[in-house]
Motif scaffolding. Structure first.
Motif, PDB file in Angstrom:
ATOM      1  N   ALA A 168       0.834  -1.191   0.000  1.00 18.02           N
ATOM      2  CA  ALA A 168       0.000   0.000   0.000  1.00 18.02           C
ATOM      3  C   ALA A 168       0.875   1.248   0.000  1.00 18.02           C
ATOM      4  N   TYR A 169       0.322   2.352  -0.465  1.00 18.08           N
ATOM      5  CA  TYR A 169       1.043   3.628  -0.518  1.00 18.08           C
ATOM      6  C   TYR A 169       1.650   3.977   0.839  1.00 18.08           C
ATOM      7  N   ALA A 170       0.869   3.834   1.891  1.00 21.45           N
ATOM      8  CA  ALA A 170       1.333   4.194   3.226  1.00 21.45           C
ATOM      9  C   ALA A 170       2.472   3.318   3.708  1.00 21.45           C
ATOM     10  N   ASP A 171       2.590   2.122   3.184  1.00 20.18           N
ATOM     11  CA  ASP A 171       3.679   1.226   3.579  1.00 20.18           C
ATOM     12  C   ASP A 171       4.945   1.471   2.769  1.00 20.18           C
ATOM     13  N   ILE A 172       4.796   2.059   1.581  1.00 22.71           N
ATOM     14  CA  ILE A 172       5.955   2.329   0.725  1.00 22.71           C
ATOM     15  C   ILE A 172       6.704   3.568   1.178  1.00 22.71           C
ATOM     16  N   LEU A 173       5.975   4.626   1.532  1.00 17.98           N
ATOM     17  CA  LEU A 173       6.611   5.901   1.862  1.00 17.98           C
ATOM     18  C   LEU A 173       7.694   5.793   2.934  1.00 17.98           C
ATOM     19  N   PRO A 174       7.465   5.112   4.062  1.00 17.38           N
ATOM     20  CA  PRO A 174       8.516   5.039   5.086  1.00 17.38           C
ATOM     21  C   PRO A 174       9.800   4.362   4.598  1.00 17.38           C
ATOM     22  N   LEU A 175       9.684   3.510   3.599  1.00 21.97           N
ATOM     23  CA  LEU A 175      10.862   2.810   3.069  1.00 21.97           C
ATOM     24  C   LEU A 175      11.739   3.731   2.220  1.00 21.97           C
ATOM     25  N   LEU A 176      11.163   4.859   1.765  1.00 17.96           N
ATOM     26  CA  LEU A 176      11.864   5.750   0.846  1.00 17.96           C
ATOM     27  C   LEU A 176      12.240   7.090   1.474  1.00 17.96           C
ATOM     28  N   ARG A 177      11.608   7.449   2.559  1.00 14.16           N
ATOM     29  CA  ARG A 177      11.875   8.757   3.170  1.00 14.16           C
ATOM     30  C   ARG A 177      13.310   8.854   3.684  1.00 14.16           C
ATOM     31  N   GLY A 178      13.909  10.059   3.495  1.00 13.87           N
ATOM     32  CA  GLY A 178      15.262  10.299   3.969  1.00 13.87           C
ATOM     33  C   GLY A 178      16.334   9.813   3.022  1.00 13.87           C
ATOM     34  N   LYS A 179      15.955   9.313   1.859  1.00  9.53           N
ATOM     35  CA  LYS A 179      16.918   8.810   0.873  1.00  9.53           C
ATOM     36  C   LYS A 179      16.664   9.483  -0.474  1.00  9.53           C
ATOM     37  N   LYS A 180      17.719   9.611  -1.269  1.00  5.29           N
ATOM     38  CA  LYS A 180      17.563  10.109  -2.640  1.00  5.29           C
ATOM     39  C   LYS A 180      16.994   8.972  -3.487  1.00  5.29           C
ATOM     40  N   VAL A 181      15.920   9.276  -4.213  1.00  3.83           N
ATOM     41  CA  VAL A 181      15.157   8.224  -4.884  1.00  3.83           C
ATOM     42  C   VAL A 181      14.896   8.579  -6.342  1.00  3.83           C
ATOM     43  N   SER A 182      15.011   7.591  -7.221  1.00  7.82           N
ATOM     44  CA  SER A 182      14.538   7.698  -8.600  1.00  7.82           C
ATOM     45  C   SER A 182      13.392   6.709  -8.773  1.00  7.82           C
ATOM     46  N   LEU A 183      12.374   7.136  -9.526  1.00  6.66           N
ATOM     47  CA  LEU A 183      11.184   6.315  -9.709  1.00  6.66           C
ATOM     48  C   LEU A 183      10.959   6.027 -11.187  1.00  6.66           C
ATOM     49  N   THR A 184      10.537   4.812 -11.497  1.00  3.82           N
ATOM     50  CA  THR A 184      10.140   4.466 -12.853  1.00  3.82           C
ATOM     51  C   THR A 184       9.083   3.378 -12.803  1.00  3.82           C
ATOM     52  N   GLY A 185       8.316   3.256 -13.874  1.00  2.39           N
ATOM     53  CA  GLY A 185       7.261   2.256 -13.949  1.00  2.39           C
ATOM     54  C   GLY A 185       5.912   2.884 -14.254  1.00  2.39           C
ATOM     55  N   ASP A 186       4.977   2.071 -14.737  1.00  2.52           N
ATOM     56  CA  ASP A 186       3.685   2.622 -15.133  1.00  2.52           C
ATOM     57  C   ASP A 186       2.772   2.953 -13.957  1.00  2.52           C
ATOM     58  N   GLY A 187       3.238   2.697 -12.730  1.00  3.29           N
ATOM     59  CA  GLY A 187       2.468   3.072 -11.551  1.00  3.29           C
ATOM     60  C   GLY A 187       2.935   4.365 -10.904  1.00  3.29           C
ATOM     61  N   VAL A 188       3.996   4.966 -11.447  1.00  7.32           N
ATOM     62  CA  VAL A 188       4.565   6.162 -10.825  1.00  7.32           C
ATOM     63  C   VAL A 188       3.593   7.324 -10.844  1.00  7.32           C
ATOM     64  N   GLU A 189       2.894   7.528 -11.944  1.00  7.24           N
ATOM     65  CA  GLU A 189       1.986   8.667 -12.046  1.00  7.24           C
ATOM     66  C   GLU A 189       0.932   8.633 -10.943  1.00  7.24           C
ATOM     67  N   ARG A 190       0.315   7.475 -10.720  1.00  2.00           N
ATOM     68  CA  ARG A 190      -0.696   7.374  -9.660  1.00  2.00           C
ATOM     69  C   ARG A 190      -0.042   7.507  -8.285  1.00  2.00           C
ATOM     70  N   PHE A 191       1.150   6.932  -8.125  1.00  5.57           N
ATOM     71  CA  PHE A 191       1.845   7.001  -6.848  1.00  5.57           C
ATOM     72  C   PHE A 191       2.122   8.443  -6.442  1.00  5.57           C
ATOM     73  N   LEU A 192       2.458   9.300  -7.417  1.00  7.37           N
ATOM     74  CA  LEU A 192       2.789  10.696  -7.136  1.00  7.37           C
ATOM     75  C   LEU A 192       1.589  11.624  -7.269  1.00  7.37           C
ATOM     76  N   SER A 193       0.396  11.062  -7.361  1.00  5.37           N
ATOM     77  CA  SER A 193      -0.795  11.904  -7.492  1.00  5.37           C
ATOM     78  C   SER A 193      -1.150  12.611  -6.192  1.00  5.37           C
ATOM     79  N   ARG A 194      -0.461  12.263  -5.103  1.00  7.24           N
ATOM     80  CA  ARG A 194      -0.609  12.969  -3.825  1.00  7.24           C
ATOM     81  C   ARG A 194       0.777  13.312  -3.312  1.00  7.24           C
ATOM     82  N   PRO A 195       0.902  14.354  -2.477  1.00  2.64           N
ATOM     83  CA  PRO A 195       2.222  14.779  -1.995  1.00  2.64           C
ATOM     84  C   PRO A 195       2.927  13.647  -1.242  1.00  2.64           C
ATOM     85  N   SER A 196       4.196  13.412  -1.612  1.00  8.61           N
ATOM     86  CA  SER A 196       4.938  12.317  -0.988  1.00  8.61           C
ATOM     87  C   SER A 196       5.991  12.793  -0.002  1.00  8.61           C
TER      88      SER A 196
END
Length: 220
Positions: A143-171
């Protein structure tokens, strides 16, 4: 060597025929249903247009998912039949994660490179890779809420056809590069599979299911 790669795991049917590094034919059609009916006739047509037979193929690569349950099964079932007619054919399965991440150039890679694939539900299919594109995490459905803590505090690059929906809310994430492909580029699938072949680590195609299929009891 003649190489054939195909993918029916998402809402499309994609096929690539190439000779070594030279693309001979490419097919991509968006479709929610019917990929299995299109796949084999279109492959036969592409081979015929290039005066080739099934037995001329040296390497066959197929996307093993994640994706729709039916689409994954269709791709893998088709791929496994080819060696029956072509015993010398090398056969390999490639995950969509391994293919998508190759779309990031070296300068575009970050501390964590997250491949986010659409599930058409509330969650996402996700896998993380390091700067050398080595896997950091196993593929998961989160779930979105479970992914965010895994990425916070790190420099991140995103790719994939789910990125647009994932970034549809402030991360609030520290984002280096954002790619929003509409679908998996079949040439990236071929590139990933060819590298596996050259490294002598081809994986026999096995479905990558990250959750059970949607089923319901028949109505009485």
């Amino acid at each position: 060597m003649y190489i054939l790669a195909f993918d029916t795991t998402a809402a499309a049917c994609s096929i690539l025929l190439q000779q070594d590094d030279k693309v001979l034919s490419r097919f991509h059609e968006t479709m929610d249903f019917g990929q299995a009916e299109v796949l084999i006739p279109k492959i036969a047509e592409m081979l015929s247009q290039n005066n080739l037979k099934f037995t001329d193929l040296g390497l066959l690569l197929v996307c093993v998912g994640p994706g729709s349950f039916t689409g994954v099964r269709a791709s893998i079932a088709a791929a496994r039949t080819f060696p029956l007619a072509c015993p010398k054919l090398a056969l390999g399965g490639v995950s969509a994660f391994e293919a998508y991440v190759l779309g990031l150039e070296e300068s575009e890679r970050a501390e964590i490179n997250a491949v986010i694939i659409e599930t058409k539900r509330d969650d996402f299919y996700i896998q993380f890779f390091d700067k050398d594109l080595q896997k950091i995490t196993p593929p998961q459905a989160l779930a979105y809420a479970d992914i965010l803590p895994l990425l916070r505090g790190k420099k991140v690059s995103l790719t994939g056809d789910g990125v647009e929906r994932f970034l549809s809310r402030p991360s609030g994430l520290s984002l280096h590069v954002i790619q929003m492909p509409e679908s998996l580029d079949i040439e990236l699938l071929a590139k990933a599979g060819i590298k596996q072949y050259q490294d002598k680590r081809l994986d026999y195609p096995k479905p990558l299911y990250l959750r059970a299929p949607d089923v319901s009891a028949p109505k009485k």
